[in-house]
Design an enzyme around this catalytic site. Sequence first.
Site, mmCIF file in Angstrom:
data_model
loop_
_atom_site.group_PDB
_atom_site.id
_atom_site.type_symbol
_atom_site.label_atom_id
_atom_site.label_comp_id
_atom_site.label_asym_id
_atom_site.label_seq_id
_atom_site.Cartn_x
_atom_site.Cartn_y
_atom_site.Cartn_z
ATOM 1 C CD GLU A 195 -2.764 -1.209 2.437
ATOM 2 O OE1 GLU A 195 -3.969 -0.969 2.517
ATOM 3 O OE2 GLU A 195 -2.084 -1.636 3.395
ATOM 4 C CG PHE A 196 4.924 3.210 2.079
ATOM 5 C CD1 PHE A 196 4.674 4.136 3.085
ATOM 6 C CD2 PHE A 196 6.040 3.398 1.268
ATOM 7 C CE1 PHE A 196 5.519 5.227 3.289
ATOM 8 C CE2 PHE A 196 6.890 4.488 1.452
ATOM 9 C CZ PHE A 196 6.626 5.408 2.466
ATOM 10 C CB SER A 247 34.833 18.834 19.853
ATOM 11 O OG SER A 247 35.849 19.593 20.414
ATOM 12 C CG LEU A 248 31.275 16.384 23.694
ATOM 13 C CD1 LEU A 248 30.715 14.985 23.611
ATOM 14 C CD2 LEU A 248 30.570 17.158 24.793
ATOM 15 C CD GLU A 283 22.572 12.660 25.407
ATOM 16 O OE1 GLU A 283 23.371 12.816 24.460
ATOM 17 O OE2 GLU A 283 21.739 13.501 25.738
ATOM 18 C CE LYS A 299 32.648 11.487 22.010
ATOM 19 N NZ LYS A 299 32.914 11.287 20.607
ATOM 20 C CG ASP A 317 32.883 5.870 16.364
ATOM 21 O OD1 ASP A 317 33.188 7.044 16.072
ATOM 22 O OD2 ASP A 317 33.687 4.933 16.321
ATOM 23 N NE ARG A 374 32.732 19.441 15.651
ATOM 24 C CZ ARG A 374 34.044 19.511 15.833
ATOM 25 N NH1 ARG A 374 34.845 18.837 15.052
ATOM 26 N NH2 ARG A 374 34.541 20.230 16.802
ATOM 27 C CD GLU A 397 28.100 11.435 15.829
ATOM 28 O OE1 GLU A 397 27.836 12.621 16.138
ATOM 29 O OE2 GLU A 397 29.252 10.998 15.732
ATOM 30 C CE1 TYR A 399 25.324 16.352 19.152
ATOM 31 C CE2 TYR A 399 25.616 14.158 18.245
ATOM 32 C CZ TYR A 399 25.940 15.497 18.259
ATOM 33 O OH TYR A 399 26.861 15.984 17.386
ATOM 34 C CE LYS A 449 37.305 9.826 22.265
ATOM 35 N NZ LYS A 449 37.203 9.586 20.855
ATOM 36 C CB CYS A 454 52.215 -10.953 -8.237
ATOM 37 S SG CYS A 454 51.103 -12.191 -7.554
ATOM 38 C CB CYS A 500 51.892 -15.098 -10.822
ATOM 39 S SG CYS A 500 51.336 -13.413 -11.074
ATOM 40 C CB CYS A 510 48.525 -9.549 -9.067
ATOM 41 S SG CYS A 510 49.078 -10.652 -10.378
ATOM 42 C CB CYS A 554 47.834 -14.476 -10.703
ATOM 43 S SG CYS A 554 48.332 -14.276 -8.998
HETATM 44 S S1 IVH Z 1 27.031 16.520 22.497
HETATM 45 C C1 IVH Z 1 28.901 20.882 22.390
HETATM 46 N N1 IVH Z 1 26.244 14.056 22.552
HETATM 47 O O1 IVH Z 1 30.965 13.577 19.648
HETATM 48 C C2 IVH Z 1 29.128 19.449 22.148
HETATM 49 N N2 IVH Z 1 27.991 14.606 21.055
HETATM 50 O O2 IVH Z 1 33.532 15.489 20.335
HETATM 51 C C3 IVH Z 1 27.908 18.793 21.695
HETATM 52 N N3 IVH Z 1 28.769 12.718 19.695
HETATM 53 O O3 IVH Z 1 31.042 16.174 17.335
HETATM 54 C C4 IVH Z 1 28.104 17.375 21.459
HETATM 55 N N4 IVH Z 1 27.385 11.216 20.523
HETATM 56 O O4 IVH Z 1 29.611 14.200 16.776
HETATM 57 C C5 IVH Z 1 27.094 14.926 22.005
HETATM 58 N N5 IVH Z 1 25.369 11.908 22.721
HETATM 59 C C6 IVH Z 1 26.226 12.770 22.156
HETATM 60 C C7 IVH Z 1 27.139 12.388 21.152
HETATM 61 C C8 IVH Z 1 28.019 13.347 20.620
HETATM 62 C C9 IVH Z 1 28.354 11.437 19.647
HETATM 63 C C10 IVH Z 1 29.868 13.270 18.872
HETATM 64 C C11 IVH Z 1 29.514 14.520 18.147
HETATM 65 C C12 IVH Z 1 30.558 15.538 18.467
HETATM 66 C C13 IVH Z 1 31.614 14.725 19.126
HETATM 67 C C14 IVH Z 1 32.175 15.511 20.280
#
Ligand code: IVH
Length: 670
Positions: A36-37, A83-84, A114, A116, A118, A137, A173, A225, A315, A409, A412, A427, A433
């Site tokens: 349907e979608f 950044s953090l 929360e 983090k 990646d 960013r 993220e 976030y 971390k 290689c 070969c 190669c 080979c």
């Molecule tokens: S808060 C003012 N919360 O980590 C800082 N960042 O080095 C606001 N990241 O560039 C960031 N999970 O890409 C925040 N729960 C989370 C996150 C998060 C991943 C990343 C983000 C940021 C980097 C900070």
Amino acid sequence: MDKKGIEQEIARLTKELNHHNHLYYVENSPEISDYEFDMLLKQLQELEGAHPEFAYDNSPTQRVGGDITKKFETVEHRYAMLSLSNSYSKVEIEDWVQRVLKLTDGEEIQYVCELKYDGVAIGIQYVNGKLNRAVTRGDGTRGEDITTNVRTIRTVPLELKGDFPEDIEIRGEIFFPLKKFEALNESRRESGEPEFANPRNTASGTLKMQDSSIVASRGLDCFLYGVYGYSGTEGHYEAVKKAGEWGFKVPKPAERYIERTNSLKGVMNYISYWDEKRKSLPFEIDGVVIKVDSYAQQETLGFTAKSPRWAIAYKFKAERVSTTLEHVNYQVGRTGAVTPVANLTPVQLGGTTVKRASLHNSDQIEKLDLHIGDVVFVEKGGEIIPKIVGVDTSRRKQAAQPVDFPENCPECKTQLIRREGEAQHYCPNELGCPPQMKGRVEHFIGRKAMDIDGLGAETVDALFEAGLIQNAADLYSLTFDQVVNLDRMADKSANNLINGIKASKEIPFERVLFGIGIRFVGETVAKKLARHFKNIDALKTADFDSLVDVDEIGEKIAISVQEYFADERNLEIIEKLKAAGVRFVVEEKEDASNKLEGKSFVVSGVFETFDRKQLKEIIETNGGKNVGSISARTSYVVAGENMGPAKLKKAADLGITILSEQEFIALLNG
Ligand code: IVH
């Protein structure tokens, strides 16, 4: 319909489809079937095609991508993307909590913990509830406008619902779910393309692709976030919750993806929990983030030059050990890619003994400035394969020899090549080979290609060693007497093998085409090419334009197909396979139809009249699609005896029609 009516209809369909998209991807509780979608989407696509002036920027038809961005524009962030500050020990977290308490005069503090994620940071602006712009960013002040690509991510709402503010920016993220990442690499393995090293970099590379339809196909996801430009709540935790009401995918407290606590103990408990459990998440995280909840207190705490004082990242330590590099050897894969492998003095790491680590390519060796006998640091991060992350140069012996990437290689001796812009050495001696020759035969006999019973990698090896085969075509002249003389081959297995080879002559053309191993021609591409050109001769003589005209065939594949057929040696193998009776023509089955077009099926259990394989073939012959697992997008489940109760329940819960074998036959007969 008059113009006004069409405009209204486009608006209605847009709204309805966005709503169902949210139910499906964010809430996991769809209300309509996939079929349907798809029908609603098709309707909208047609209307937009005829009346582009009424199409919305945020139309759900944008989800499938298609727009090409030649160059991403650089734009300024409204709120700097900081950044953090990172920490790696619980002591540092304790120190941070002490600083926070001191700067806020000992006020009561609520902390929000929360994950983090990646992935890649993104800022998404919504004006009047409509997605306006999505920016990376960049350097924190200016980033790249990748809106077209972000629109294809299904969990990013194109329109907000509820009591959203007029102008708002959401930070989050974007990441590659592990399952999607593995599937992508699996399909790259199949089509002979180099695999991606890790989900994070692949997410980042994907977001910078010019063709948004590729981005759409990769299945990226996004978690939120941060909410900027909203004063409807006192703090961060409630703002995230609110964003969930506006339609965002937000972390859920029940899963402990987010948690509020008023004590250091609570924070530590969260850290310990995820340090242990992170491996079971369906995506990668590299730590947790602790934030002060209250906006007023955040303001009191303020910022340093680079990062807020009200937040800190903890971390996780990747497990790391040191060991000695004994030597490097070079593996040549089926496609000729040469991969350096570090052989290490065995060492325990994360519960397993590590003896080897991939070095990926020559750049990696250069970057590490590796010498034989070096003491190296080995890490196992989120990824499964251990990685050399550094060298203890202070312990290098004076006479240590640098690791030299070979020019020829190792198998070969052909001179290696490195194509422009690629990191991998190859190669080029594809057809002469040994590992490439064996690899091609292994690919040819594989389950998704010729599926030859009784023949595996070991036997292929033995056949090569005995000088009985050089390529796939040679398989078809093997005799029982030749085979039975191989090591560890009994009468029965020799018979099986010969019969298996014979039976493979019935394998349809599309799988043969996949099996012959043209670079970049995976299972799906082979199907498309086979169905379009119908036989190998038409494909062989197809010019570039008619190749790229085929749905989903791009320049890279077209060039590869042409190169393949330009090589006499390949043509010779094909002629031999043809002469042996292997299928190079699409069988137009008499019973073929389009009756099941647009429908997807899951076949499970044991049946009476047909076996599972036959049922699946019938579905495909009649235009239907077989899928591996039940989802809300499945149209029917064909259930035989012994189908697992969990599967049945899932189908029932999603409201999918469950057919018995007889009901399926009835459906087919109209
Ligand atoms: S808060 C003012 N919360 O980590 C800082 N960042 O080095 C606001 N990241 O560039 C960031 N999970 O890409 C925040 N729960 C989370 C996150 C998060 C991943 C990343 C983000 C940021 C980097 C900070």
